[in-house]
Scaffold this motif. Sequence first.
Motif, PDB file in Angstrom:
ATOM      1  N   GLY A 174       0.788  -1.220   0.000  1.00 57.97           N
ATOM      2  CA  GLY A 174       0.000   0.000   0.000  1.00 57.97           C
ATOM      3  C   GLY A 174       0.820   1.270   0.000  1.00 57.97           C
ATOM      4  N   GLN A 175       0.108   2.400   0.235  1.00 62.16           N
ATOM      5  CA  GLN A 175       0.745   3.713   0.203  1.00 62.16           C
ATOM      6  C   GLN A 175       1.561   3.987   1.469  1.00 62.16           C
ATOM      7  N   GLN A 176       1.038   3.551   2.623  1.00 63.51           N
ATOM      8  CA  GLN A 176       1.786   3.790   3.858  1.00 63.51           C
ATOM      9  C   GLN A 176       1.322   2.843   4.956  1.00 63.51           C
ATOM     10  N   ILE A 177       2.217   2.659   5.933  1.00 63.90           N
ATOM     11  CA  ILE A 177       1.925   1.882   7.144  1.00 63.90           C
ATOM     12  C   ILE A 177       2.175   2.805   8.323  1.00 63.90           C
ATOM     13  N   SER A 178       1.138   3.038   9.101  1.00 64.65           N
ATOM     14  CA  SER A 178       1.235   3.945  10.237  1.00 64.65           C
ATOM     15  C   SER A 178       1.177   3.159  11.536  1.00 64.65           C
ATOM     16  N   ASP A 179       2.115   3.452  12.433  1.00 66.01           N
ATOM     17  CA  ASP A 179       2.173   2.772  13.730  1.00 66.01           C
ATOM     18  C   ASP A 179       2.241   3.826  14.822  1.00 66.01           C
ATOM     19  N   THR A 180       1.127   4.464  15.091  1.00 65.55           N
ATOM     20  CA  THR A 180       1.109   5.553  16.068  1.00 65.55           C
ATOM     21  C   THR A 180       1.259   5.056  17.496  1.00 65.55           C
ATOM     22  N   HIS A 181       0.890   3.782  17.735  1.00 65.03           N
ATOM     23  CA  HIS A 181       0.960   3.230  19.089  1.00 65.03           C
ATOM     24  C   HIS A 181       2.293   2.536  19.386  1.00 65.03           C
ATOM     25  N   GLY A 182       3.188   2.465  18.420  1.00 66.04           N
ATOM     26  CA  GLY A 182       4.451   1.763  18.631  1.00 66.04           C
ATOM     27  C   GLY A 182       4.262   0.263  18.807  1.00 66.04           C
ATOM     28  N   VAL A 183       3.357  -0.312  18.020  1.00 65.45           N
ATOM     29  CA  VAL A 183       3.050  -1.740  18.126  1.00 65.45           C
ATOM     30  C   VAL A 183       4.267  -2.588  17.782  1.00 65.45           C
TER      31      VAL A 183
END
Length: 478
Positions: free
Chosen positions: A330-339
């Motif tokens: 995909g376009q991006q992978i976001s990990d805001t929680h620091g998983v």
Amino acid sequence: MVQGTTSDAGKSTVVAALCRLLQRQGVRVAPMKPQNMALNSAVTVDGGEIGRAQALQAQAAGILPHTDMNPVLLKPSSDTGAQIIIHGKVRADMQARDYDLYKTVAMGAVLESYQRLQQQYQVIVVEGAGSPAEVNLRERDIANMGFAEAVDCPVILVADIDRGGVFAHFLGTLACLSESEQNRIVGFVINRFRGDISLLEPGLRWLEEKTGKPVLAVLPYLHGLQLDAEDAIQSSQHGSGRFRIIVPAIPRISNHTDFDALRAHPEVDLQFIGPDQTIPAADLIILPGSKNTRADLEFLRQQGWEAVLHQHLRYGGKLIGICGGYQMLGQQISDTHGVEGAPGTTAGFGLLDTVTELTLEKRLQQVTGLCAFTPEAEPARVTGYEIHMGVTHARSSLAAAFSLDGQTEGEGAVSDDGQILGSYLHGMFDHPEACQALLRWAGLRSEHKVDLAALREQSIDRIADAAAPILDALARLD
């Protein structure tokens, strides 16, 4: 309990064989592995997650896999850290030193599971982890002799003769054990022997005289087994079929058992491409699942895979992404929680119009449905399972890859040009119809169908037949 002198000595195979032998005799038997470290996992009937080897052993025992069969599962996310799964659910992410202190808590979970299994089954066949000779891990041990001592069970010690030094493995392991642990070992099993057994017999007599313990069985080297690997990618992956499929062997590859059906297909040449290896041309490229998707995505970039993928698609090749591999497309992978590590966002390969947000909750689900990527009037059936921490949103106009029973929305995505397919579905190749449909979509016109479930059953029966002398020897000891 079955323990090994080394990792990959054959513990999982021996446990599965004993489970099948006892099941044939009408004994209610269950497998158990107190602690497992593996990135190949399975979804259980009670909605949890265990090592795939224990799911295979449950199949050998003729029962459904349950989280009590592997109460502690460690899924490494780095060289020193792992996700800790207790009774099938994520408990925490820990560094190795922190987990070593946590093992006293984990032992409580292990003993709970053992007691529940005792109430339901006549026999429990337990698998150790690694080797009991790891003296640095003896304190708070829950995986080998620490468990055996706690529940007071006898131990069979297995060694792989194909590695060489089998007698040294046995003697060296015994030398590292306490007196009570040595006394707990009732006999030895030599695994993967090939050759003239008469040439081995003097060594067997020497070992028995030296240790005062019997050699229960010498198991032959069985070729062509179709059994779920516990973790490591098997070395003999290169096939000879005309249709080439390549899979990057990323550092945190998970559930590479997804490709077992492809390895068994006579017209497929499946190759895992390791670090710094030349990446060959292929008909189909599959990006596998990952325990650390953003880190493995960067690894692929460093290894030159981004340019390879673009060239592959320009030449008309097909591309599949499974689970973490789907997220990478995909376009991006976001990990805001620091998983999976430090919080942040990583750009994907941009080959599918999707975005992924990693979430704190893990999705664990067995699924069935239909293949939606083919135009056939009667779509092929598919079975599989989802194990992922993340939600992927696709542009509404993208076609779904699968239509799953009980779900109104389609699963996965297919690119507008039909060259790229992404899905969270592990095991998508396991059903014969789905495997044939996916390979046809990728360009292989073949009438051959791989029935992976039948191949596994045949392999379980083969190892059980070979391991029958173990049960006979144990009966004589009793």
